[in-house]
Motif scaffolding. Structure first.
Motif, mmCIF file in Angstrom:
data_model
loop_
_atom_site.group_PDB
_atom_site.id
_atom_site.type_symbol
_atom_site.label_atom_id
_atom_site.label_comp_id
_atom_site.label_asym_id
_atom_site.label_seq_id
_atom_site.Cartn_x
_atom_site.Cartn_y
_atom_site.Cartn_z
ATOM 1 N N ALA A 105 76.726 16.847 96.546
ATOM 2 C CA ALA A 105 75.803 16.444 95.482
ATOM 3 C C ALA A 105 74.465 15.971 96.034
ATOM 4 O O ALA A 105 73.422 16.165 95.405
ATOM 5 C CB ALA A 105 76.439 15.336 94.644
ATOM 6 N N LYS A 108 72.746 19.496 98.301
ATOM 7 C CA LYS A 108 72.360 20.719 97.598
ATOM 8 C C LYS A 108 71.934 20.403 96.172
ATOM 9 O O LYS A 108 72.525 19.561 95.508
ATOM 10 C CB LYS A 108 73.533 21.700 97.580
ATOM 11 C CG LYS A 108 73.178 23.053 96.983
ATOM 12 C CD LYS A 108 74.385 23.973 97.005
ATOM 13 C CE LYS A 108 74.043 25.335 96.393
ATOM 14 N NZ LYS A 108 75.215 26.239 96.371
ATOM 15 N N THR A 109 70.895 21.090 95.702
ATOM 16 C CA THR A 109 70.431 20.927 94.328
ATOM 17 C C THR A 109 70.155 22.291 93.721
ATOM 18 O O THR A 109 69.504 23.143 94.343
ATOM 19 C CB THR A 109 69.152 20.061 94.265
ATOM 20 O OG1 THR A 109 68.586 20.148 92.969
ATOM 21 C CG2 THR A 109 68.130 20.503 95.289
ATOM 22 N N ASP A 113 66.432 24.556 94.072
ATOM 23 C CA ASP A 113 66.674 25.726 94.908
ATOM 24 C C ASP A 113 65.577 26.772 94.699
ATOM 25 O O ASP A 113 65.101 26.988 93.582
ATOM 26 C CB ASP A 113 68.040 26.329 94.571
ATOM 27 C CG ASP A 113 68.385 27.485 95.480
ATOM 28 O OD1 ASP A 113 68.055 27.399 96.671
ATOM 29 O OD2 ASP A 113 68.967 28.464 94.990
ATOM 30 N N GLY A 137 69.406 25.138 85.798
ATOM 31 C CA GLY A 137 70.260 24.283 86.618
ATOM 32 C C GLY A 137 71.571 23.954 85.937
ATOM 33 O O GLY A 137 72.642 24.011 86.566
ATOM 34 N N HIS A 141 75.531 25.015 87.004
ATOM 35 C CA HIS A 141 76.639 24.077 87.184
ATOM 36 C C HIS A 141 77.811 24.418 86.259
ATOM 37 O O HIS A 141 78.980 24.260 86.645
ATOM 38 C CB HIS A 141 76.164 22.654 86.923
ATOM 39 C CG HIS A 141 75.313 22.102 88.017
ATOM 40 N ND1 HIS A 141 75.758 21.965 89.308
ATOM 41 C CD2 HIS A 141 74.016 21.659 88.023
ATOM 42 C CE1 HIS A 141 74.793 21.455 90.062
ATOM 43 N NE2 HIS A 141 73.733 21.269 89.301
ATOM 44 N N HIS A 177 77.886 16.564 90.892
ATOM 45 C CA HIS A 177 76.682 17.296 91.287
ATOM 46 C C HIS A 177 75.545 17.085 90.293
ATOM 47 O O HIS A 177 74.381 17.066 90.683
ATOM 48 C CB HIS A 177 77.002 18.782 91.438
ATOM 49 C CG HIS A 177 77.621 19.126 92.753
ATOM 50 N ND1 HIS A 177 76.990 19.874 93.720
ATOM 51 C CD2 HIS A 177 78.824 18.777 93.294
ATOM 52 C CE1 HIS A 177 77.767 20.007 94.771
ATOM 53 N NE2 HIS A 177 78.889 19.343 94.541
ATOM 54 N N GLY A 180 74.068 13.942 91.237
ATOM 55 C CA GLY A 180 73.242 14.182 92.424
ATOM 56 C C GLY A 180 71.902 14.807 92.080
ATOM 57 O O GLY A 180 70.878 14.479 92.688
ATOM 58 N N GLU A 181 71.865 15.719 91.097
ATOM 59 C CA GLU A 181 70.595 16.314 90.662
ATOM 60 C C GLU A 181 69.639 15.238 90.159
ATOM 61 O O GLU A 181 68.446 15.228 90.492
ATOM 62 C CB GLU A 181 70.846 17.331 89.539
ATOM 63 C CG GLU A 181 71.664 18.538 89.937
ATOM 64 C CD GLU A 181 70.816 19.637 90.555
ATOM 65 O OE1 GLU A 181 69.608 19.409 90.775
ATOM 66 O OE2 GLU A 181 71.367 20.716 90.827
ATOM 67 N N GLN A 184 68.238 13.114 92.974
ATOM 68 C CA GLN A 184 67.202 13.777 93.745
ATOM 69 C C GLN A 184 65.887 13.863 92.982
ATOM 70 O O GLN A 184 64.813 13.815 93.584
ATOM 71 C CB GLN A 184 67.699 15.166 94.170
ATOM 72 C CG GLN A 184 68.922 15.045 95.074
ATOM 73 C CD GLN A 184 69.293 16.337 95.773
ATOM 74 O OE1 GLN A 184 68.464 16.965 96.403
ATOM 75 N NE2 GLN A 184 70.555 16.720 95.679
ATOM 76 N N GLN A 196 65.651 19.131 99.698
ATOM 77 C CA GLN A 196 66.000 20.399 100.325
ATOM 78 C C GLN A 196 64.924 20.884 101.291
ATOM 79 O O GLN A 196 65.158 21.823 102.044
ATOM 80 C CB GLN A 196 66.267 21.469 99.265
ATOM 81 C CG GLN A 196 67.598 21.262 98.558
ATOM 82 C CD GLN A 196 68.007 22.465 97.749
ATOM 83 O OE1 GLN A 196 67.574 22.635 96.627
ATOM 84 N NE2 GLN A 196 68.861 23.299 98.305
#
Length: 537
Positions: A105, A108-109, A113, A137, A141, A177, A180-181, A184, A196
């Motif tokens: 999480a 990586k996003t 990306d 996004g 997911h 995740h 986590g997005e 970030q 990233q």
């Protein structure tokens, strides 16, 4: 939302179809069958994109199954022989939580990306980043849930966690995740940090997350996470936080600024593999300051002649490319030493357990020395800064010259890797003695000799593959499948060593024999095959 998805699918179908037609036209014999009018066939492109989507879905399921097998289930299998059934479940879930729920999480996003389709939609077609990025996004997911359902169910059943609970792990994984997005995006707002794009951030997590995941179970200190993950309260909390994060992604207002930094033209590569290969050479390029001061003074090597002189100048002018990686590895060893001695002061019982594991840690050292060897980067530096030019001359490809250069470079590379190995030996011995380990002198000698011989072994390995297969092209691509395959075989063999249980003396003889045989075989094969394969392609 639906309209944005439909438009992005149409653009993606056009990009995929056009790319496929372009490469099909360049196939031998059948290329002429693909006429330019195919570029106007929108319905054909849609069907091609649908097939590509299905193939991608199958590939993603296999990829995620491979990841869970290698990074989560297999490490759990390594430690499960001495564990109770509940501890096996705890180990599996601990690996999953740390590697995927936390590490994945934060590393990586999906929103940040970079891809050709995303660049085309936002930068070229003018689709609002405020709409496209969160929709794209979230859809990514949601698809991950479908990819993960069979994978998490299978491995949960194998480990004894149950199929139904395994099915629930997939949405929990995606919820983590989504959180986590949002984290970030907060980092971007607060610090202007695109995670990233920041290699320092990436490498810190890549080093710390596996350490936090794998160290406790191997020390028999497995956190009891099985009951926590099986708790409905945990499910509700994580799914609720994931839903709040998804809602927050749509309310975020700084996507235009985020897109300007996340989607630069310079990073949009249609040939992702080629871009990845070429990016590996960025770290071995010389800088202006590498030629400053006494870097160009060659008088200190006047006593050397021939290829001894050539290599002495090469390694002197490129010492940053060799010493800096070694210093970084020594810094990691020093950090491990600080943490170990700190644990000895504040958690002496855990430190003594760790010290007691050291005599049996030689199989682990095989894997670590493979990772810590600078052989791969050294070969790239040799090719990019020396061999790519000199290999155009016939004298440089003669058998005697190739073997001479190999021996000189092998001594140099062994020296660099032995510095790292020596640092590891010093750390292990000092910590073992400080932890009160009763370690016989013969076993200490065998342990240190094994680590040092592993440094030599992997030096020979990387140079051997470089000289026999020479995988790099003039365009800095890697186009030799045997090079990649043999590297993978050695990696798997090193990983399998984690399952071995051997005494230091016996293991030292095994490593010594393997090193001698591998070096002898390398010299013979280089003398026979390198003149044919060691060239610019």
């Amino acid at each position: 939302m639906i309209n944005t998805l439909r438009q992005s699918f149409q653009i993606g179908a056009a990009v995929t179809g056009n790319t496929l037609i372009y490469w099909c036209q360049r196939l031998p014999l059948v290329g002429k069958l693909f006429k330019d009018r195919l570029y106007a066939e929108g319905s054909l492109k849609d069907r091609v994109c649908a097939v590509a989507f299905l193939l991608k879905a199958c590939t993603q399921v296999l990829y995620k199954a491979l990841y869970v097998c290698l990074a989560i289930w297999l490490p759990a299998a390594v430690v499960m022989e001495t564990l109770t059934p509940q501890q096996r479940v705890d180990a599996f879930l601990w690996f999953l939580l740390m590697m995927s729920f936390v590490g994945g999480a934060l590393i990586k996003t999906a929103i940040g990306d970079t891809s050709a389709v995303k660049y085309t939609c936002v930068k070229l077609m003018g689709m609002p980043a405020q709409e496209y990025l969160p929709v794209n996004g979230l859809f990514s997911h949601l698809m991950d849930i479908l990819y993960l359902l069979p994978v998490t169910a299978l491995f949960s059943a194998l480990i004894g966690f149950g199929v139904l609970r395994g099915l629930l792990l997939a949405p929990l994984w995606v919820a983590a995740h989504l959180i986590g997005e949002r984290v970030q995006l907060w980092l971007f707002d607060r610090f202007g940090l695109l995670t990233q794009k920041k290699m320092a951030y990436q490498w810190v997590l890549i080093l710390l997350i596996p350490l936090a995941a794998y160290l406790p179970p191997f020390l028999q200190a497995i956190p009891p996470v099985g009951r926590v993950v099986a708790s409905p309260l945990f499910w509700a909390a994580l799914l609720g936080l994931g839903a709040l994060a998804a809602h927050s992604l749509f309310r975020y207002r700084n996507y235009p600024a985020f897109a300007r930094q996340a989607l630069p033209l310079s990073e949009v590569q249609l040939d992702a593999k080629k871009a990845s290969n070429q990016a590996q050479f960025a770290s071995v390029k010389l800088r202006d300051k590498d030629f400053a001061g006494d870097a160009l003074q060659t008088g200190k090597y006047d006593r050397k002649t021939g290829y001894d002189y050539l290599n002495a100048i090469f390694f002197d002018r490129h010492k940053r490319l060799f010493f800096l990686p070694v210093c970084r590895r020594l810094a990691v060893v020093a950090g491990a030493a600080v943490l170990s001695f700190g644990c000895l002061l504040f958690f002496p019982e855990i430190a003594r357990n760790l010290g007691g594991y050291l005599p049996q840690s030689l199989p682990l050292m095989v894997f670590l020395m493979y990772l810590l060897s600078i052989g791969d980067q050294a070969c790239r530096a040799m090719f990019y800064n020396c061999d790519i030019s000199l290999l155009r001359y016939g004298f440089y490809r003669q058998k005697e010259v190739i073997l001479r250069n190999f021996r000189i470079r092998l001594r140099r590379l062994c020296g660099f890797n032995l510095i790292t190995a020596g640092g590891i030996c010093l750390y292990v011995l000092s910590f073992g003695l400080a932890a009160g380990l009763n370690w016989p002198p013969l076993d200490i000698l065998s342990y240190c000799a094994t680590v040092l011989m592993l440094a030599v072994f992997f030096s020979v390995h990387h140079l051997f593959l470089y000289y026999v297969f020479q995988p790099y092209t003039a365009e800095l691509d890697i186009k030799n499948p045997f090079y990649t395959l043999l590297n993978m075989v050695v990696y798997i063999a090193c990983f399998v060593c984690l399952k071995l249980d051997s005494q230091p003396a016996g293991f030292a003889f095994i490593v010594l024999g393997a090193t001698i045989l591998y070096t002898a075989a390398a010299l013979v094969l280089i003398y026979r095959w390198a003149p044919k394969n060691f060239r610019v392609k």
